[in-house]
Scaffold this motif. Structure first.
Motif, PDB file in Angstrom:
ATOM      1  N   CYS A 197      -9.367  50.505 -97.499  1.00 25.69           N
ATOM      2  CA  CYS A 197      -9.529  50.836 -96.039  1.00 25.69           C
ATOM      3  C   CYS A 197     -10.248  49.889 -95.241  1.00 25.69           C
ATOM      4  CB  CYS A 197     -10.366  52.455 -96.081  1.00 25.69           C
ATOM      5  SG  CYS A 197     -11.006  52.744 -94.620  1.00 25.69           S
ATOM      6  N   CYS A 201     -17.709  53.554 -94.686  1.00 25.68           N
ATOM      7  CA  CYS A 201     -18.526  54.720 -94.426  1.00 25.68           C
ATOM      8  C   CYS A 201     -19.474  54.970 -95.331  1.00 25.68           C
ATOM      9  CB  CYS A 201     -17.673  55.843 -94.260  1.00 25.68           C
ATOM     10  SG  CYS A 201     -16.198  56.012 -92.947  1.00 25.68           S
ATOM     11  N   CYS A 204     -18.878  56.567 -98.908  1.00 25.34           N
ATOM     12  CA  CYS A 204     -17.627  56.293 -99.489  1.00 25.34           C
ATOM     13  C   CYS A 204     -17.575  55.060-100.258  1.00 25.34           C
ATOM     14  CB  CYS A 204     -16.513  56.375 -98.651  1.00 25.34           C
ATOM     15  SG  CYS A 204     -14.715  56.169 -99.049  1.00 25.34           S
ATOM     16  N   HIS A 272      -6.631  58.866 -90.334  1.00 27.15           N
ATOM     17  CA  HIS A 272      -7.810  58.817 -89.404  1.00 27.15           C
ATOM     18  C   HIS A 272      -7.273  59.209 -88.045  1.00 27.15           C
ATOM     19  CE1 HIS A 272      -8.920  55.911 -92.451  1.00 27.15           C
ATOM     20  NE2 HIS A 272      -9.955  55.594 -91.781  1.00 27.15           N
TER      21      HIS A 272
HETATM   22  S1  SF4 Z   1     -14.330  57.503 -95.565  1.00 23.87           S
HETATM   23 FE1  SF4 Z   1     -14.317  55.857 -94.320  1.00 23.87          FE
HETATM   24  S2  SF4 Z   1     -14.473  54.192 -95.716  1.00 23.87           S
HETATM   25 FE2  SF4 Z   1     -13.816  55.893 -96.950  1.00 23.87          FE
HETATM   26  S3  SF4 Z   1     -11.587  55.866 -96.826  1.00 23.87           S
HETATM   27 FE3  SF4 Z   1     -12.368  57.290 -95.151  1.00 23.87          FE
HETATM   28  S4  SF4 Z   1     -12.477  56.080 -93.397  1.00 23.87           S
HETATM   29 FE4  SF4 Z   1     -12.250  54.665 -95.149  1.00 23.87          FE
END
Ligand code: SF4
Ligand code: B12
Length: 422
Positions: A197, A201, A204, A272
């Motif tokens: 990704c 975040c 994560c 997203h």
């Molecule tokens: S939580 Fe944030 S970093 Fe993790 S996969 Fe989702 S958008 Fe990407």
């Protein structure tokens, strides 16, 4: 070379086959098979009561609770076949190497038991551990399990060196699993069109698990979907950022739509919101994305900013409009909100649930798990040295005497969601 590959049990308070397959492991094994390795695969998890869209309940047995979790008033279980059933499956096996995968960090006791058992049965055979737990806590895995080698996702090169097999990262990550080599019946199949990704975040660990670089050529993914559409109706996307490259996704979904395959897509790992436009919303509907899940986590603007700035209120309202224009009715799409993060205000969460409900969205409360190697985890790492405490079911950051407040809010969200099915 003859390899025995095992997907271990889950030891937890709760586990359900929410389209759960050891995806990356199956990719790795399919790649090894392409390179001429013979793979004998055992999945310790076994679905016994089928549910909707291929999901289902696992066989399970109550087991002793680890000391540190003694105060949690719930049964602790081994999900999957019994050790006796596993021993029967291991009879007459004569592997030259054993590979084991791992998932959640707090499931490590299952790997301890499994590696112990395998060491007894095959004392001279090397055991190699990889996967999420091995990547996030390699030292713990090396010290605690009975594995001879622990490889992280960024030391795969060394793993291939050990096997004396060429490592071509692009080829590996563009491989999709050959499910028929591993499973005799398929309730659903999992696939990825991309790895990693581009966001980061603070709760994560994705950045530590995969580099965002690989988007699998559309032709490879399409061939996979066409082939498996003859065997199953349910396709589950594990992409961490499926919508991020809109051109790719539009091209892919337009092709799928033109094939009239009569299949469903599921997105338990969330899409997203920010990258959803009207055209994509139409395409999701047209290609049967059932109850698409979108990652939101919180509606608090300050937290949204500090956690990663992936979405805001304007994005939500716009996305809901697109979904409804495309034909999704109230209750036919969901947003994830996090429950149980440090210092969470439950009153605020309740309002967020009500707001999303008023827009026609279902709310999925994702229970917060502190994940090693993340920014949030760093603050608490001393007290979270024991991985069993990462378990989402124990709500580590909450006053344990007030857990009923959490259950209340879960029931509240459930009640509102149910209103859509009337
Ligand atoms: S939580 Fe944030 S970093 Fe993790 S996969 Fe989702 S958008 Fe990407
Ligand atoms: C798909 C997914 C889910 C799905 C399926 C669950 C599952 N258990 O797989 C769903 C949506 C249900 C889910 C739920 C949750 N998830 Co989740 N999930 C993922 C995701 C995106 C992929 C996991 C996966 O495919 N695992 C299969 C493994 C085997 O594949 P892989 O790691 O891609 O494999 C590669 C390598 O590891 C290597 N490899 C694998 N095996 C082996 C073996 C050997 C020998 C070798 C050498 C190499 C090797 O080869 C592959 C190619 O490189 C990861 C993030 C990510 N991008 O990895 C988070 C992740 C695992 N999840 C996480 C979390 C927090 C959760 C939840 C608690 C979220 C919540 N709040 O509800 C729940 C827990 C539910 C549960 N009890 O299962 C955390 C981990 C937490 C932890 N403490 O360990 C992660 C890391 C995401 C994050 N937030 O950072 N999840």
């Amino acid at each position: 070379m003859m390899i025995l590959a095992i997907n271990p049990w889950i030891y937890d308070f709760a586990a359900y086959d929410f389209w759960l397959k050891p995806y990356g492991f199956l990719v790795l094994l399919s790649y090894l098979q392409k390179k001429g390795v013979e793979v004998d695969y055992i999945d310790c998890l076994k679905q016994v009561i089928p549910g909707k869209f291929g999901r289902g309940k696992y066989q399970s047995q109550i087991i002793q609770k680890p000391q540190i979790l003694k105060s949690i008033p719930r049964y602790f279980k081994r999900y999957g076949i019994t050790p006796e059933q596993l021993k029967i499956q291991l009879q007459n096996k004569n592997p030259q190497l054993i590979l084991i995968t791992s998932s959640m960090t707090y499931w490590y006791p299952a790997i301890v038991d499994l590696t112990k058992m395998l060491k007894k049965l095959f004392p001279s055979i090397l055991i190699v551990l990889g996967g999420t737990y091995a990547t996030l806590l390699p030292q713990h895995a090396q010290e605690t399990t009975f594995s001879d080698f622990v490889f992280t996702n960024y030391s795969l090169k060394d793993f291939f060196k050990l096997l004396n097999i060429d490592y071509e990262p692009y080829e590996l990550f563009s491989t999709l699993p050959k499910y028929e080599n591993f499973y005799s019946d398929l309730n659903y199949v999992v696939l990825r069109t991309s790895w990693g990704c581009p966001f980061s975040c603070s709760y994560c660990a994705i950045k530590k698990l995969a580099t965002y670089s690989i988007r699998i050529p559309i032709k490879i993914v399409l061939d996979f979907v066409i082939e498996y559409s003859k065997k199953t109706k349910d396709f589950v996307l594990y992409d961490d950022a499926f919508l991020y490259e809109q051109d790719y996704v539009k091209k892919f979904l337009n092709k799928i739509a033109s094939l009239n395959l009569n299949i469903n897509f599921h997105t338990p790992n969330a899409l997203h919101l920010r990258f959803l436009d009207q055209e994509l919303a139409y395409l999701l509907k047209k290609t049967n994305f059932i109850n698409p899940h979108f990652g939101l986590e919180t509606l608090n603007p300050l937290l949204q900013k500090t956690w990663g700035d992936k979405v805001n209120q304007t994005d939500i309202i716009r996305a809901v409009k697109f979904l409804k224009n495309a034909g999704y009715k109230d209750g036919e799409f969901s947003f994830y909100l996090l429950l149980g993060y440090p210092q969470q205000n439950l009153e605020e969460l309740k309002k967020e649930i009500e707001f999303l409900h008023s827009l026609g969205a279902k709310v999925s409360l994702a229970e917060f798990s502190p994940v090693p190697e993340t920014e949030i985890f760093q603050k608490y790492k001393e007290s979270l040295k024991e991985p069993l405490l990462h378990n989402n079911s124990i709500f580590y950051f909450f006053d344990q005497n007030k857990l009923s407040d959490l259950w209340e809010i879960k029931n509240y969200a459930r009640k509102l969601n149910k209103k859509f099915s009337n």
